[in-house]
Design a protein around this motif. Sequence first.
Motif, PDB file in Angstrom:
ATOM      1  N   ALA A 164       0.825  -1.217   0.000  1.00 50.89           N
ATOM      2  CA  ALA A 164       0.000   0.000   0.000  1.00 50.89           C
ATOM      3  C   ALA A 164       0.849   1.253   0.000  1.00 50.89           C
ATOM      4  CB  ALA A 164      -0.932  -0.013   1.213  1.00 50.89           C
ATOM      5  N   VAL A 165       1.958   1.227   0.754  1.00 48.85           N
ATOM      6  CA  VAL A 165       2.859   2.387   0.798  1.00 48.85           C
ATOM      7  C   VAL A 165       3.666   2.479  -0.497  1.00 48.85           C
ATOM      8  CG1 VAL A 165       4.798   3.443   2.030  1.00 48.85           C
ATOM      9  CG2 VAL A 165       2.974   2.287   3.313  1.00 48.85           C
ATOM     10  N   ALA A 166       4.132   1.341  -1.016  1.00 47.56           N
ATOM     11  CA  ALA A 166       4.874   1.342  -2.278  1.00 47.56           C
ATOM     12  C   ALA A 166       4.020   1.911  -3.405  1.00 47.56           C
ATOM     13  CB  ALA A 166       5.328  -0.074  -2.627  1.00 47.56           C
ATOM     14  N   GLU A 167       2.722   1.648  -3.356  1.00 47.01           N
ATOM     15  CA  GLU A 167       1.827   2.180  -4.388  1.00 47.01           C
ATOM     16  C   GLU A 167       1.761   3.700  -4.321  1.00 47.01           C
ATOM     17  OE1 GLU A 167      -2.663   1.344  -6.163  1.00 47.01           O
ATOM     18  OE2 GLU A 167      -1.996   0.373  -4.308  1.00 47.01           O
ATOM     19  N   ILE A 168       1.780   4.268  -3.119  1.00 47.22           N
ATOM     20  CA  ILE A 168       1.760   5.725  -2.973  1.00 47.22           C
ATOM     21  C   ILE A 168       3.070   6.320  -3.463  1.00 47.22           C
ATOM     22  CG2 ILE A 168       1.606   7.627  -1.319  1.00 47.22           C
ATOM     23  CD1 ILE A 168      -0.061   5.753   0.475  1.00 47.22           C
ATOM     24  N   LYS A 169       4.191   5.756  -3.011  1.00 48.94           N
ATOM     25  CA  LYS A 169       5.497   6.318  -3.350  1.00 48.94           C
ATOM     26  C   LYS A 169       5.836   6.149  -4.822  1.00 48.94           C
ATOM     27  CE  LYS A 169       7.588   5.695   1.229  1.00 48.94           C
ATOM     28  NZ  LYS A 169       8.696   5.090   2.000  1.00 48.94           N
ATOM     29  N   GLY A 170       5.312   5.104  -5.448  1.00 55.10           N
ATOM     30  CA  GLY A 170       5.660   4.845  -6.839  1.00 55.10           C
ATOM     31  C   GLY A 170       4.784   5.527  -7.857  1.00 55.10           C
ATOM     32  N   ALA A 171       3.730   6.198  -7.406  1.00 53.35           N
ATOM     33  CA  ALA A 171       2.754   6.757  -8.341  1.00 53.35           C
ATOM     34  C   ALA A 171       3.278   8.009  -9.023  1.00 53.35           C
ATOM     35  CB  ALA A 171       1.458   7.072  -7.597  1.00 53.35           C
ATOM     36  N   ASP A 172       2.700   8.307 -10.188  1.00 57.43           N
ATOM     37  CA  ASP A 172       3.149   9.472 -10.942  1.00 57.43           C
ATOM     38  C   ASP A 172       2.607  10.784 -10.387  1.00 57.43           C
ATOM     39  OD1 ASP A 172       0.527   9.151 -11.685  1.00 57.43           O
ATOM     40  OD2 ASP A 172       0.971   8.568 -13.753  1.00 57.43           O
ATOM     41  N   THR A 173       1.907  10.727  -9.235  1.00 60.42           N
ATOM     42  CA  THR A 173       1.526  11.966  -8.539  1.00 60.42           C
ATOM     43  C   THR A 173       2.666  12.490  -7.667  1.00 60.42           C
ATOM     44  OG1 THR A 173       0.602  10.645  -6.729  1.00 60.42           O
ATOM     45  CG2 THR A 173      -0.922  11.354  -8.453  1.00 60.42           C
ATOM     46  N   MET A 174       3.694  11.680  -7.432  1.00 63.42           N
ATOM     47  CA  MET A 174       4.753  12.078  -6.509  1.00 63.42           C
ATOM     48  C   MET A 174       5.560  13.286  -6.988  1.00 63.42           C
ATOM     49  SD  MET A 174       4.405  10.447  -3.762  1.00 63.42           S
ATOM     50  CE  MET A 174       5.926  10.896  -2.938  1.00 63.42           C
ATOM     51  N   PRO A 175       5.861  13.455  -8.280  1.00 59.63           N
ATOM     52  CA  PRO A 175       6.585  14.669  -8.660  1.00 59.63           C
ATOM     53  C   PRO A 175       5.864  15.952  -8.252  1.00 59.63           C
ATOM     54  CG  PRO A 175       6.679  13.069 -10.435  1.00 59.63           C
ATOM     55  CD  PRO A 175       5.736  12.519  -9.409  1.00 59.63           C
ATOM     56  N   ARG A 176       4.539  15.961  -8.371  1.00 62.60           N
ATOM     57  CA  ARG A 176       3.795  17.158  -7.948  1.00 62.60           C
ATOM     58  C   ARG A 176       3.901  17.355  -6.441  1.00 62.60           C
ATOM     59  NH1 ARG A 176      -1.851  18.450  -6.895  1.00 62.60           N
ATOM     60  NH2 ARG A 176      -2.444  16.280  -7.288  1.00 62.60           N
ATOM     61  N   LEU A 177       3.799  16.247  -5.680  1.00 57.96           N
ATOM     62  CA  LEU A 177       3.925  16.358  -4.229  1.00 57.96           C
ATOM     63  C   LEU A 177       5.314  16.854  -3.844  1.00 57.96           C
ATOM     64  CD1 LEU A 177       3.140  15.923  -1.285  1.00 57.96           C
ATOM     65  CD2 LEU A 177       3.747  13.505  -1.549  1.00 57.96           C
ATOM     66  N   LEU A 178       6.353  16.303  -4.452  1.00 59.62           N
ATOM     67  CA  LEU A 178       7.712  16.709  -4.110  1.00 59.62           C
ATOM     68  C   LEU A 178       7.960  18.171  -4.470  1.00 59.62           C
ATOM     69  CD1 LEU A 178       9.659  13.505  -5.264  1.00 59.62           C
ATOM     70  CD2 LEU A 178       8.962  14.126  -2.941  1.00 59.62           C
ATOM     71  N   THR A 179       7.384  18.618  -5.572  1.00 58.61           N
ATOM     72  CA  THR A 179       7.536  20.014  -5.962  1.00 58.61           C
ATOM     73  C   THR A 179       6.894  20.937  -4.927  1.00 58.61           C
ATOM     74  OG1 THR A 179       7.582  19.425  -8.304  1.00 58.61           O
ATOM     75  CG2 THR A 179       7.049  21.707  -7.766  1.00 58.61           C
ATOM     76  N   GLU A 180       5.695  20.566  -4.467  1.00 54.49           N
ATOM     77  CA  GLU A 180       5.059  21.371  -3.425  1.00 54.49           C
ATOM     78  C   GLU A 180       5.848  21.302  -2.125  1.00 54.49           C
ATOM     79  OE1 GLU A 180       2.452  23.381  -3.766  1.00 54.49           O
ATOM     80  OE2 GLU A 180       2.529  22.874  -5.899  1.00 54.49           O
ATOM     81  N   LEU A 181       6.352  20.125  -1.798  1.00 54.31           N
ATOM     82  CA  LEU A 181       7.037  19.920  -0.528  1.00 54.31           C
ATOM     83  C   LEU A 181       8.303  20.773  -0.410  1.00 54.31           C
ATOM     84  CD1 LEU A 181       7.031  18.116   2.076  1.00 54.31           C
ATOM     85  CD2 LEU A 181       8.513  16.529   0.802  1.00 54.31           C
ATOM     86  N   MET A 182       9.078  20.840  -1.482  1.00 54.92           N
ATOM     87  CA  MET A 182      10.383  21.498  -1.377  1.00 54.92           C
ATOM     88  C   MET A 182      10.274  23.004  -1.186  1.00 54.92           C
ATOM     89  SD  MET A 182      11.704  21.273  -5.306  1.00 54.92           S
ATOM     90  CE  MET A 182      10.997  22.293  -6.604  1.00 54.92           C
ATOM     91  N   TRP A 183       9.109  23.591  -1.494  1.00 59.72           N
ATOM     92  CA  TRP A 183       8.928  25.034  -1.294  1.00 59.72           C
ATOM     93  C   TRP A 183       8.343  25.355   0.073  1.00 59.72           C
ATOM     94  CZ3 TRP A 183      11.387  28.173  -4.408  1.00 59.72           C
ATOM     95  CH2 TRP A 183      11.627  27.793  -5.731  1.00 59.72           C
ATOM     96  N   GLN A 184       7.996  24.321   0.837  1.00 57.85           N
ATOM     97  CA  GLN A 184       7.411  24.577   2.146  1.00 57.85           C
ATOM     98  C   GLN A 184       8.475  25.019   3.152  1.00 57.85           C
ATOM     99  OE1 GLN A 184       5.187  21.112   3.370  1.00 57.85           O
ATOM    100  NE2 GLN A 184       3.853  21.148   1.558  1.00 57.85           N
ATOM    101  N   THR A 185       8.025  25.617   4.242  1.00 59.11           N
ATOM    102  CA  THR A 185       8.942  26.073   5.285  1.00 59.11           C
ATOM    103  C   THR A 185       9.589  24.868   5.958  1.00 59.11           C
ATOM    104  OG1 THR A 185       7.543  27.994   5.708  1.00 59.11           O
ATOM    105  CG2 THR A 185       9.152  27.407   7.410  1.00 59.11           C
ATOM    106  N   PRO A 186      10.917  24.820   6.024  1.00 58.67           N
ATOM    107  CA  PRO A 186      11.593  23.666   6.639  1.00 58.67           C
ATOM    108  C   PRO A 186      11.246  23.547   8.117  1.00 58.67           C
ATOM    109  CG  PRO A 186      13.132  24.961   5.333  1.00 58.67           C
ATOM    110  CD  PRO A 186      11.878  25.771   5.448  1.00 58.67           C
ATOM    111  N   PRO A 187      11.197  22.322   8.635  1.00 56.18           N
ATOM    112  CA  PRO A 187      10.997  22.160  10.082  1.00 56.18           C
ATOM    113  C   PRO A 187      12.123  22.852  10.852  1.00 56.18           C
ATOM    114  CG  PRO A 187      10.785  20.060   8.937  1.00 56.18           C
ATOM    115  CD  PRO A 187      11.303  21.036   7.939  1.00 56.18           C
ATOM    116  N   GLY A 188      11.750  23.520  11.919  1.00 56.89           N
ATOM    117  CA  GLY A 188      12.755  24.194  12.742  1.00 56.89           C
ATOM    118  C   GLY A 188      13.175  25.551  12.242  1.00 56.89           C
ATOM    119  N   ALA A 189      12.642  25.992  11.100  1.00 63.42           N
ATOM    120  CA  ALA A 189      12.986  27.332  10.608  1.00 63.42           C
ATOM    121  C   ALA A 189      12.441  28.383  11.573  1.00 63.42           C
ATOM    122  CB  ALA A 189      12.415  27.547   9.214  1.00 63.42           C
TER     123      ALA A 189
END
Length: 762
Positions: A276-301
Motif C-alpha cells: 500500500a505504501v509502495a503504491e503511494i510512493k511509486g505513483a506518478d503523482t509524486m513529482p507534484r507532491l515533491l515540488t510542493e514539498l520542497m517550497w514549504q517552510t523547513p521544520p525548525g525554521a
Amino acid sequence: MPDARTQEIAIEQQAVDQVYERVEVMRAQARELAREGHQRATTGLTTGLVERDAMVIRADRRLRTLDAEAEGLVFGRLDYDDGEVYRIGRLGLRDEQSEPLLVDWRAPAAAAFYRATSGEPLGVVRRRIIISRGPEVIDLDDDLLDPDGAGELRVLGEGALLAALRRSRGPLMRDIVTTIQREQDEAIRSPARGVTVVTGGPGTGKTQVALHRAAYLLYTDRGRFADGRVLVVGPSTVFTNYISRVLPALGEDSVHLRAIGELFDGVTATRRDPAAVAEIKGADTMPRLLTELMWQTPPGAPARLRLVYAGQVLTLDEAALAQARVRARERADRLGTAPNAARGLAAAALLEALWTRVDGEHLERGAFVEDVADRGEFLSFLRDWWPHLTPPDVLSWLDDPARSAPVLGAAAAEALAVSYRDCDGWAVDDVPLLDELTGLLGEAPPPRRPTQAETGWRLRELTSGTQHVDTFVLSLGLHDGWSLYAPGHPTPIALAGPKIDNDAIHAAQRWAEAVILREGHRVVSWTDGFDPHGEDGYVPVLAEPLPPPEPEPEDTGGDDYAHVILDEAQDLSPMEARMIARRAAYASMTIVGDLGQATHPLAAASWPELLARLGRREARTLELRTGYRVPQTLADYAARLLPPGIAPTRSYRPGGELTVRQVDDLHAAVREAVRDAPRDATTAVVAADHTAAALAPLVEGATVVPAGVVKGLEYDHVIVVEPAEILAAEPRGASRLYVVLTRAVASLAVLHHAPLPRALQP
C-alpha cells in the motif's frame, strides 16, 4: 589401446595445453610491459611519465583479461565441411605467427557454435563441447549436425546442455557461455541501437542473456561502451550480489551493476515498503507532491524576524514570513529557478516585507536594502529560514501528514507519514524520490564520498581487490622489489628492481623520494601506512600537502551511460521508470522481464506501457519460449497461478520432484524438511516477508529468503512455507507466489497448515 573417448580427450588436451602456454607467454609480456612502464618514471622526463601511465594501464587491462575467473578457457570446437577447425573460448588468442588459436565466443566466427542446427548447420559438421576443470579436459560432448559430411569424425556423448543444467546451483550465478541456445544467442547479438525487449518466463535465461549481452556489446564496440558506460540494473542487492561474478568470469569488469535501491549515490536501500505504501510512493503523482514539498517552510525554521532600523523595531511574524515565501516561489517559478538557487529571491522578498514596516518618508528604500541586506543578523536568519536543501532533508519532512495531505488526501498522507516515522533508513521505493528531488532542488553542496560500507556496488565492482590510495605509498611484498604507488593509482607507478636490497628500507625510501621529486613533490619524512592491497607500507610526509582530489564524476548522470540494461523490468513503478529514464536519456537500452512475474502494485500492464514510462515508443521484441532451469513438473504446478493471457513456458527439462504436505506444526515440519533436503545441493526456505525472520533460527544448512526478494534467484531445492500467506500478503500475491514456486531447478517441497490457494488445490 585407449578407447575413442580417451583418444579424443587427449587430442583436445593438446590444443588446450597450447592455449594455456600461449596465455602464459602473453601474461609474461604484459608483466614486462608494466615493468617497462614503471621504469619510465626514472627517466625524469614528463613524456616518460605519460608513456609510463599509458603502458601500465594497457598492461593492467590485458592482465585482468587473462586472469578472468573461468571454469574453462577453451570450451568448444567447430568442425566445418571444408575441413576448417575453430576452437571457441572465453577470449580470442593468436599464436606467434598470428594464426587464430582461440576464437572469442562473441566474435562473428563463433556465432555458428550457438546457432547451427541439424536443419540449418551453417556449414558445421560437428559441434563439440569441451568440458574442463581448470586447464584439464575431463569430458567431451558432440552434436553431429551434418551426418553426410562426418567422414572419419568421431562423435561422443549426448546431452551437454542437460548435464550443465543438472549441475547443482552454487551461491552465485554462473555464466552460460558454453550452453547458450539459438534464441538466446539472437537476443545477445541483437543490434545495440534503440531499445531491445527480451521477454520470457522463469528459467528461460533472461538474466543470463542480459549479462552476456553486456559482454557482447563491450566486445563489438569497446570504444563506445567501455569505462563504465554500460549500466545493469537489478531488482535487489540480493539479486545483484547473486549475479555479480558472471561478467568478471567473462573478462568484463567495467560494467556498472546496481540494484534499484543503489541508484542514488550514497544510499543502499534494501528494505521494501508494504504494497500500500509502495503504491503511494511509486505513483506518478509524486513529482507534484515533491515540488510542493520542497517550497514549504523547513521544520525548525525561525518563525519570526525582528531587527531594528532607524530606531524602529521591524518584525515579520509567521504569517508575514509565509507570504514572503510564497512571493519568492512565484518569482522563482517565473524565472525557472530551483529552491537551492533562489536564496537571493528569498532575501528580496524578506526585504520587501520589512520595508512595508518602515515608518518615515524621509528614508530611502535603496539605503535600507543596502544596510539591512549586509547585516549579520539578517544573513543568519536567511540561512536558517531558507537553508540549502538536500534530498534526504526534504523527503524526511513527509513524516508530517499535513505536508502531503493537500496533494494525496488524508488517508494516504497518514500512511506515508507512518512509513517515515516508524522505519530506520530509506526503503527501495524512497530512492526514486530522492533522485527526483536531486533535479528539483537544484545545485546543493557536494555530498561526502560514500564509504565502502555504505555502497555495496563499489565492492562488487572492485574485482581486482585493490583500492585507490590518497597519497604516495612505498611497500614491499606483492612484487619483486619495492613498489611505489601514487594517489589514485591501484597499480605501482615505479618498481625499484633488484638493485635495492629488500631489507634496506632507508635505501628504498631514498629511491622513492627521488621518484616523488620528479612528480613535483618533496619528501621531508616517512610514516607507516598501507598500500592499495592492504599490505604494510610507508607513507611520505610532503613539504607541501597534495591538492585535494577532484570530485569523481557522478555515476548517475543521464548521459554518462551509452547502454542501460534493465532486468526484471516488469516491476518498475512510474517513479522508478523516471529515475531510469534520466540515466538512459541518450543511451540505447535492453529491457528484460516477464509480465507473469510482475509483483509491484503499479507494474505496467504491457510492454508498450512500460516503454512509455521510460520515454520510449519503439522497440524490437525477442521472446524466449523455452525454459532451461525449471523442470516440467514444477513449471506446470506454478503455471496454475498465471493470469489469463500469459502463456506458460515450455520446459526443456522433463521431470522434477514435487512434494505438497499439510502439517500441524509448521516449524517442526520446516526443520524436518531441511534435514531431509538433498545433500550437496543448495536449499532455500521461502516464506512471506513478515514470517521469514522467525524461520531463520530453525534451520541449519539452508538459506531463509523472504518471498519479496527471491525473484531472479535459483536453488536446487526449495521449501515453500505457507503459500496462502504469500498470496495474501500483497495485491499481486498470485504473481509473487508464482515467482516463489519457480525458483527450484530440481525439487520443490510445499508445506502448509492453512488451506492451499484454490489454484494449487488438487
